[in-house]
Design an enzyme around this catalytic site. Structure first.
Site, PDB file in Angstrom:
ATOM      1  N   CYS A 112      11.886  -6.796   9.617  1.00  0.00           N
ATOM      2  CA  CYS A 112      10.516  -7.287   9.302  1.00  0.00           C
ATOM      3  C   CYS A 112       9.726  -7.236  10.677  1.00  0.00           C
ATOM      4  O   CYS A 112       8.417  -7.405  10.501  1.00  0.00           O
ATOM      5  CB  CYS A 112      10.642  -8.850   8.992  1.00  0.00           C
ATOM      6  SG  CYS A 112      11.534  -8.624   7.287  1.00  0.00           S
ATOM      7  N   HIS A 245       3.879 -12.302   9.994  1.00  0.00           N
ATOM      8  CA  HIS A 245       4.614 -11.532   9.043  1.00  0.00           C
ATOM      9  C   HIS A 245       4.694 -12.165   7.849  1.00  0.00           C
ATOM     10  O   HIS A 245       4.904 -13.719   7.860  1.00  0.00           O
ATOM     11  CB  HIS A 245       6.052 -11.317   9.374  1.00  0.00           C
ATOM     12  CG  HIS A 245       7.129 -11.003   8.577  1.00  0.00           C
ATOM     13  ND1 HIS A 245       6.799  -9.958   7.488  1.00  0.00           N
ATOM     14  CD2 HIS A 245       8.522 -11.429   8.266  1.00  0.00           C
ATOM     15  CE1 HIS A 245       8.048  -9.896   6.744  1.00  0.00           C
ATOM     16  NE2 HIS A 245       8.802 -10.732   7.308  1.00  0.00           N
ATOM     17  N   ASN A 275       7.638 -10.807   0.196  1.00  0.00           N
ATOM     18  CA  ASN A 275       7.975 -10.272   1.386  1.00  0.00           C
ATOM     19  C   ASN A 275       8.258  -8.600   1.450  1.00  0.00           C
ATOM     20  O   ASN A 275       8.995  -8.311   0.935  1.00  0.00           O
ATOM     21  CB  ASN A 275       9.240 -10.887   1.982  1.00  0.00           C
ATOM     22  CG  ASN A 275       9.614 -10.548   3.306  1.00  0.00           C
ATOM     23  OD1 ASN A 275       9.446  -9.695   4.134  1.00  0.00           O
ATOM     24  ND2 ASN A 275      10.675 -11.296   3.952  1.00  0.00           N
TER      25      ASN A 275
HETATM   26  N1  ACO Z   1      15.256 -20.522  -8.275  1.00  0.00           N
HETATM   27  C1  ACO Z   1      15.973 -21.579  -8.623  1.00  0.00           C
HETATM   28  N2  ACO Z   1      16.743 -22.179  -8.010  1.00  0.00           N
HETATM   29  C2  ACO Z   1      17.261 -21.695  -6.878  1.00  0.00           C
HETATM   30  C3  ACO Z   1      16.879 -20.431  -6.348  1.00  0.00           C
HETATM   31  C4  ACO Z   1      15.933 -19.598  -7.215  1.00  0.00           C
HETATM   32  N3  ACO Z   1      15.596 -18.535  -6.962  1.00  0.00           N
HETATM   33  N4  ACO Z   1      17.453 -20.043  -5.110  1.00  0.00           N
HETATM   34  C5  ACO Z   1      18.261 -20.963  -4.956  1.00  0.00           C
HETATM   35  N5  ACO Z   1      18.002 -22.123  -5.867  1.00  0.00           N
HETATM   36  C6  ACO Z   1      18.841 -23.263  -5.916  1.00  0.00           C
HETATM   37  C7  ACO Z   1      20.109 -23.487  -5.101  1.00  0.00           C
HETATM   38  O1  ACO Z   1      21.131 -22.949  -5.740  1.00  0.00           O
HETATM   39  C8  ACO Z   1      19.967 -24.746  -4.584  1.00  0.00           C
HETATM   40  O2  ACO Z   1      20.664 -25.554  -5.709  1.00  0.00           O
HETATM   41  P1  ACO Z   1      21.701 -26.751  -5.631  1.00  0.00           P
HETATM   42  O3  ACO Z   1      20.864 -27.817  -4.933  1.00  0.00           O
HETATM   43  O4  ACO Z   1      21.950 -27.065  -7.100  1.00  0.00           O
HETATM   44  O5  ACO Z   1      22.696 -26.278  -4.800  1.00  0.00           O
HETATM   45  C9  ACO Z   1      18.601 -25.421  -4.616  1.00  0.00           C
HETATM   46  O6  ACO Z   1      17.937 -24.371  -5.269  1.00  0.00           O
HETATM   47  C10 ACO Z   1      18.097 -25.472  -3.267  1.00  0.00           C
HETATM   48  O7  ACO Z   1      18.506 -24.384  -2.492  1.00  0.00           O
HETATM   49  P2  ACO Z   1      18.294 -24.169  -1.207  1.00  0.00           P
HETATM   50  O8  ACO Z   1      18.767 -23.162  -0.508  1.00  0.00           O
HETATM   51  O9  ACO Z   1      18.660 -25.570  -0.237  1.00  0.00           O
HETATM   52  O10 ACO Z   1      16.505 -24.009  -1.105  1.00  0.00           O
HETATM   53  P3  ACO Z   1      15.662 -23.975   0.344  1.00  0.00           P
HETATM   54  O11 ACO Z   1      14.789 -25.137  -0.078  1.00  0.00           O
HETATM   55  O12 ACO Z   1      16.136 -23.896   1.394  1.00  0.00           O
HETATM   56  O13 ACO Z   1      14.847 -22.837  -0.206  1.00  0.00           O
HETATM   57  C11 ACO Z   1      14.476 -20.519   0.677  1.00  0.00           C
HETATM   58  C12 ACO Z   1      15.423 -21.745   0.033  1.00  0.00           C
HETATM   59  C13 ACO Z   1      13.313 -20.300   0.012  1.00  0.00           C
HETATM   60  C14 ACO Z   1      15.269 -19.485   0.722  1.00  0.00           C
HETATM   61  C15 ACO Z   1      14.264 -21.337   2.054  1.00  0.00           C
HETATM   62  O14 ACO Z   1      15.529 -21.408   2.809  1.00  0.00           O
HETATM   63  C16 ACO Z   1      13.602 -19.991   2.926  1.00  0.00           C
HETATM   64  O15 ACO Z   1      12.535 -20.079   2.830  1.00  0.00           O
HETATM   65  N6  ACO Z   1      14.250 -19.472   3.928  1.00  0.00           N
HETATM   66  C17 ACO Z   1      13.567 -18.512   4.588  1.00  0.00           C
HETATM   67  C18 ACO Z   1      14.038 -17.423   4.156  1.00  0.00           C
HETATM   68  C19 ACO Z   1      13.023 -16.163   4.115  1.00  0.00           C
HETATM   69  O16 ACO Z   1      11.957 -16.238   4.023  1.00  0.00           O
HETATM   70  N7  ACO Z   1      13.675 -14.999   4.262  1.00  0.00           N
HETATM   71  C20 ACO Z   1      13.101 -13.643   4.228  1.00  0.00           C
HETATM   72  C21 ACO Z   1      13.526 -12.899   5.072  1.00  0.00           C
HETATM   73  S1  ACO Z   1      13.598 -13.129   6.672  1.00  0.00           S
HETATM   74  C22 ACO Z   1      12.060 -12.652   7.223  1.00  0.00           C
HETATM   75  O17 ACO Z   1      11.524 -12.050   6.612  1.00  0.00           O
HETATM   76  C23 ACO Z   1      11.577 -13.362   8.514  1.00  0.00           C
END
Ligand code: ACO
Length: 318
Positions: A112, A245, A275
């Protein structure tokens, strides 16, 4: 001698996949995706389109905006994590599709952060006198390396391409850039598969520790922005536009808050394409240039973080 961006272009494939469409594929909801990431839809390349095809559309638009032809380009750098093939580089394929026969052409792989790495490299080529007119492209078909049964990753990414023309100039231009990498964090975000003896070994799809990525991203992005500002004896108040980004709205909001920067000064396009990795910054630049937000003379700061981990920022006087 400086380098200056003289044209931008973007391309998103025709097919749109909304959050509501995703509800039919995996156990997710529009509200969950929107509230966690700010994403409403993403574009998916047609089976006949490769990264170089997306790049070609974006490049033609950037060349047209700069008012130069493909023959004038003497350096092509393509940032991509989803190249057309193992080799030759997507940059060489793009060079051929553009009908250019003389440019130096190579790919940059910094996930990225790829566009920031590529733009910094092109600036150094120009300022050292080795190139005059560069084409810097970020292009991705991430839909091909997503596991469409994994709701924790497949909802976040999309396909697209963005390009800029960077030309030699007597006035700045790119003011400065800072790049970083920390390979010890490579397991947090990766597509770990490899090809051996004609078959794929390991998992070829994107895997990610979402919360780990989030914390790491906000920390290093705010640090690298401070680093670039300090080097230029500037403060946050001097930034006209932050062009991050486009990974995730919450990462952009948290970074802006840490930098004490109003969201009005942040270019945000993630809702409409998710993304797109290396393509996201040039796509956002193109949007803000074409809608008139970014104007000549303004200070634009681009920043990115990605798998590797890699991260960086680049300060531009438009
Ligand atoms: N739909 C519904 N529920 C979901 C999904 C989905 N797509 N994905 C996960 N869940 C559930 C999980 O299973 C979990 O359930 P549980 O509580 O029963 O175990 C619940 O939602 C919460 O999951 P978390 O992982 O704690 O959710 P969080 O609030 O951390 O959000 C996310 C997840 C969006 C990935 C967040 O951590 C994030 O934004 N991280 C950054 C990742 C990113 O942007 N990556 C891109 C690549 S990196 C880059 O480009 C820099």
């Amino acid at each position: 001698m400086y380098s200056k961006i003289t044209g931008t272009g973007g391309y998103l494939p025709a097919k749109v996949l909304t959050n509501f469409d995703l509800e039919k594929i995996v156990d997710t909801s529009h509200d969950w995706i929107l509230s966690r990431s700010g994403i409403m839809q993403r574009h998916i390349a047609d089976a006949s389109e490769a990264a170089s095809d997306l790049a070609l559309h974006a490049s033609r638009r950037a060349l047209e905006a700069a008012g130069i032809s493909a023959q004038d380009i003497d350096l092509i750098i393509v940032a991509t994590t989803t190249p057309d093939q193992i080799f030759p580089s997507t940059a060489c394929i793009l060079q051929d599709k553009l009908g250019n026969k003389s440019a130096v052409a190579f790919d940059v792989q910094a996930v990225c952060s790829g566009f920031i790495y590529a733009l910094n490299t092109a600036d150094l080529f120009i300022r050292s006198g080795q190139a005059r007119n560069a084409l810097v492209v970020g292009t991705e078909v991430l839909s091909r390396i997503l596991d469409w049964t994994d709701r924790t990753t497949c909802v976040l990414f999309g396909d697209g391409a963005g390009a800029v023309v960077l030309q030699r100039s007597d006035t700045p231009g790119i003011l400065s850039a800072k790049l970083h990498a920390d390979g010890s964090q490579r397991g947090m975000l990766a597509a770990k598969g490899s090809i051996r003896n004609g078959s794929i070994q390991g998992n070829p799809f994107i895997s990610m520790d979402g919360q780990g990525v989030f914390k790491f991203a906000v920390k290093v992005l705010s640090e690298v922005v401070e680093e670039v500002l300090m080097e230029n004896k500037m403060t946050h108040a001097d930034i006209d536009w932050l062009v991050p980004h486009q990974a995730n709205l919450r990462i952009m909001e948290a970074t802006a808050k840490k930098l004490n920067l109003s969201l009005d000064k942040v270019v945000i396009t993630v809702a409409k394409h998710g993304n797109t990795s290396a393509a996201s910054i040039p796509l956002a630049l193109d949007t803000a240039v074409r809608d008139g937000r970014i104007k000549a003379g303004q200070h634009v700061l681009c920043e990115a973080v990605g798998g590797g981990f890699t991260w960086g920022a680049i300060l531009i006087k438009w």
